[in-house]
Design a protein around this motif. Sequence first.
Motif, PDB file in Angstrom:
ATOM      1  N   ALA A   1      10.061   4.105   2.650  1.00 32.45           N
ATOM      2  CA  ALA A   1      10.839   5.188   2.020  1.00 32.45           C
ATOM      3  C   ALA A   1      11.430   6.100   3.083  1.00 32.45           C
ATOM      4  O   ALA A   1      12.582   6.532   2.998  1.00 32.45           O
ATOM      5  CB  ALA A   1       9.944   5.979   1.070  1.00 32.45           C
ATOM      6  N   ASP A   2      10.640   6.367   4.111  1.00 32.31           N
ATOM      7  CA  ASP A   2      11.112   7.212   5.207  1.00 32.31           C
ATOM      8  C   ASP A   2      12.311   6.567   5.901  1.00 32.31           C
ATOM      9  O   ASP A   2      13.293   7.228   6.234  1.00 32.31           O
ATOM     10  CB  ASP A   2       9.943   7.388   6.192  1.00 32.31           C
ATOM     11  N   CYS A   3      12.236   5.265   6.070  1.00 36.95           N
ATOM     12  CA  CYS A   3      13.329   4.508   6.691  1.00 36.95           C
ATOM     13  C   CYS A   3      14.604   4.625   5.833  1.00 36.95           C
ATOM     14  O   CYS A   3      15.701   4.835   6.357  1.00 36.95           O
ATOM     15  CB  CYS A   3      12.876   3.055   6.840  1.00 36.95           C
ATOM     16  N   ILE A   4      14.431   4.513   4.513  1.00 35.39           N
ATOM     17  CA  ILE A   4      15.596   4.625   3.614  1.00 35.39           C
ATOM     18  C   ILE A   4      16.202   6.026   3.693  1.00 35.39           C
ATOM     19  O   ILE A   4      17.417   6.193   3.784  1.00 35.39           O
ATOM     20  CB  ILE A   4      15.190   4.241   2.169  1.00 35.39           C
ATOM     21  N   LYS A   5      15.334   7.034   3.720  1.00 30.68           N
ATOM     22  CA  LYS A   5      15.819   8.424   3.834  1.00 30.68           C
ATOM     23  C   LYS A   5      16.639   8.624   5.102  1.00 30.68           C
ATOM     24  O   LYS A   5      17.586   9.386   5.138  1.00 30.68           O
ATOM     25  CB  LYS A   5      14.623   9.394   3.898  1.00 30.68           C
ATOM     26  N   LYS A   6      16.237   7.904   6.152  1.00 30.06           N
ATOM     27  CA  LYS A   6      16.936   8.060   7.447  1.00 30.06           C
ATOM     28  C   LYS A   6      18.134   7.129   7.576  1.00 30.06           C
ATOM     29  O   LYS A   6      18.703   6.990   8.661  1.00 30.06           O
ATOM     30  CB  LYS A   6      15.946   7.792   8.584  1.00 30.06           C
TER      31      LYS A   6
ATOM     32  N   SER B   1       0.858  -1.198   0.000  1.00 27.84           N
ATOM     33  CA  SER B   1       0.000   0.000   0.000  1.00 27.84           C
ATOM     34  C   SER B   1       0.891   1.244   0.000  1.00 27.84           C
ATOM     35  O   SER B   1       2.040   1.192   0.456  1.00 27.84           O
ATOM     36  CB  SER B   1      -0.894   0.009   1.253  1.00 27.84           C
ATOM     37  N   ASN B   2       0.333   2.354  -0.495  1.00 24.84           N
ATOM     38  CA  ASN B   2       1.114   3.599  -0.526  1.00 24.84           C
ATOM     39  C   ASN B   2       1.576   3.996   0.874  1.00 24.84           C
ATOM     40  O   ASN B   2       2.701   4.469   1.052  1.00 24.84           O
ATOM     41  CB  ASN B   2       0.280   4.739  -1.129  1.00 24.84           C
TER      42      ASN B   2
ATOM     43  N   GLU C   1       5.893  -1.793  -9.829  1.00 20.63           N
ATOM     44  CA  GLU C   1       5.273  -0.562  -9.319  1.00 20.63           C
ATOM     45  C   GLU C   1       5.725  -0.226  -7.901  1.00 20.63           C
ATOM     46  O   GLU C   1       5.960   0.934  -7.565  1.00 20.63           O
ATOM     47  CB  GLU C   1       3.739  -0.692  -9.351  1.00 20.63           C
ATOM     48  N   THR C   2       5.832  -1.239  -7.058  1.00 20.42           N
ATOM     49  CA  THR C   2       6.225  -0.986  -5.660  1.00 20.42           C
ATOM     50  C   THR C   2       7.665  -0.476  -5.609  1.00 20.42           C
ATOM     51  O   THR C   2       7.983   0.468  -4.878  1.00 20.42           O
ATOM     52  CB  THR C   2       6.074  -2.278  -4.830  1.00 20.42           C
ATOM     53  N   ALA C   3       8.536  -1.099  -6.409  1.00 17.18           N
ATOM     54  CA  ALA C   3       9.933  -0.645  -6.446  1.00 17.18           C
ATOM     55  C   ALA C   3       9.989   0.807  -6.915  1.00 17.18           C
ATOM     56  O   ALA C   3      10.714   1.636  -6.345  1.00 17.18           O
ATOM     57  CB  ALA C   3      10.738  -1.544  -7.382  1.00 17.18           C
TER      58      ALA C   3
ATOM     59  N   LEU D   1       8.812   3.141  -4.230  1.00 16.14           N
ATOM     60  CA  LEU D   1       9.792   3.235  -3.138  1.00 16.14           C
ATOM     61  C   LEU D   1      10.914   4.215  -3.503  1.00 16.14           C
ATOM     62  O   LEU D   1      11.308   5.053  -2.689  1.00 16.14           O
ATOM     63  CB  LEU D   1      10.365   1.846  -2.834  1.00 16.14           C
ATOM     64  N   ILE D   2      11.398   4.130  -4.743  1.00 13.88           N
ATOM     65  CA  ILE D   2      12.468   5.039  -5.180  1.00 13.88           C
ATOM     66  C   ILE D   2      11.937   6.480  -5.190  1.00 13.88           C
ATOM     67  O   ILE D   2      12.573   7.409  -4.702  1.00 13.88           O
ATOM     68  CB  ILE D   2      12.992   4.670  -6.589  1.00 13.88           C
ATOM     69  N   LYS D   3      10.715   6.626  -5.745  1.00 18.42           N
ATOM     70  CA  LYS D   3      10.127   7.964  -5.867  1.00 18.42           C
ATOM     71  C   LYS D   3       9.891   8.594  -4.495  1.00 18.42           C
ATOM     72  O   LYS D   3      10.282   9.737  -4.252  1.00 18.42           O
ATOM     73  CB  LYS D   3       8.811   7.845  -6.633  1.00 18.42           C
ATOM     74  N   PHE D   4       9.276   7.828  -3.603  1.00 14.60           N
ATOM     75  CA  PHE D   4       8.964   8.379  -2.274  1.00 14.60           C
ATOM     76  C   PHE D   4      10.244   8.660  -1.483  1.00 14.60           C
ATOM     77  O   PHE D   4      10.282   9.560  -0.653  1.00 14.60           O
ATOM     78  CB  PHE D   4       8.095   7.410  -1.454  1.00 14.60           C
ATOM     79  N   SER D   5      11.299   7.872  -1.719  1.00 13.96           N
ATOM     80  CA  SER D   5      12.556   8.079  -0.984  1.00 13.96           C
ATOM     81  C   SER D   5      13.256   9.339  -1.473  1.00 13.96           C
ATOM     82  O   SER D   5      13.988   9.982  -0.716  1.00 13.96           O
ATOM     83  CB  SER D   5      13.524   6.915  -1.187  1.00 13.96           C
TER      84      SER D   5
END
Length: 341
Positions: free
Chosen positions: A18-23, A10-11, A125-127, A130-134
């Motif tokens: 994505a938030d986790c990756i950013k951090k 889910s989005n 789509e999920t990948a 994830l890249i976009k949101f990160s």
Amino acid sequence: MTETKILTCSNEDIAIAADCIKKGGIVIFPTETVYGLGADATNIESAKKIYQAKGRPSDNPLICHVTQAEEAEKYCVTSPFYYKIAEKFMPGPITVILKKRSDCIIPAAVTGGLDTIAIRVPSNETARKLIKFSGVPIAAPSANLSGTPTLTALRHIIKDMNGRVDYIIDGGDSDIGLESTVVMIKNEDELVLLRPGAVTAEQLGEICSSLTIEKAVYEKFEGRPISPGMKYRHYAPDAKVVILDGNDGDVYKFLKSEPNQPVICFDEDEFILKEFPKSFSIGRREDHTSHAHRLFAALRDLDGGDVIYVRMPAKEGIGLAVFNRLIKAAGYEIKKLGDRI
Ligand code: TXA
Ligand code: MG
């Protein structure tokens, strides 16, 4: 030990990952090929976490995942031929090795100290979300522990990677089941195939003036390959994998002398499927796409004993990729049956 949480596609859940990756965290996520173990490709500390979680040698570079072929401009030197490849196969299961730009912000820790970068634009789509949101390129090797069969199903991911990553996004069984095709551009429009995949050698041959297939694709390679990953033990379950190369009669005869062993075979092998309780079919003999889709999960599901026998796959189309993974899993040993002197 990290507490690993499982997320859906889910989005809302992808935004958490994505938030986790950013951090600076690490996340296992689905792609159309296999599951990846992703982190911020611009962050040295995140890259280190990937190598640690996988137990991967630090000279083996990571693929950088972006959402558009054009994003490669930010990090690499591109060419009209790169865009020709991109137009034909991206987004999709192909990775292109390009020269790094001198002002590239992706650290040497991600590229194994090489002056090149592997660029991939996944179609899943999920990948992509994830890249976009990160908001960053995502460095991701296949999610398995180094040297073991690649992960294509949640049950196997949890078994090996629980406690090693922050999140696992469950995207179901991987569509293709084998890693992307890896190519390097040589001269203007010549290609070197470093790792076969769902974009086949036949398809690549149609868009370039010459295609060289690295020797390591077919046989054991001594020395220093272009792709560092080619020199390591790969894809191997605990059991010894033995490839059986022979006609139906010879294979059946051999297996009869080895009762109760797990066998990976084809739908047509009715005798094996009936007589061997631990046998598993990876699809009809000519259905190479099905072989690719099921091979890694089968190697894991049948693991636990001393040996796994596997019938020799064909080498055409995506079959070349299946063959490549299998000979590596088998330590390059093929048992020839029925040879007459
Ligand atoms: O389908 C895939 O490609 C998956 C998904 C997650 O995208 N990723 C994947 O990554 O298979 P990995 O790290 O397991 O395999 C990447 C291969 C390795 O053999 C590595 O040595 C090679 O690509 N590679 C990466 N960067 C390279 C570079 N700059 N030059 C040469 N080879 C490179
Ligand atoms: Mg891998």
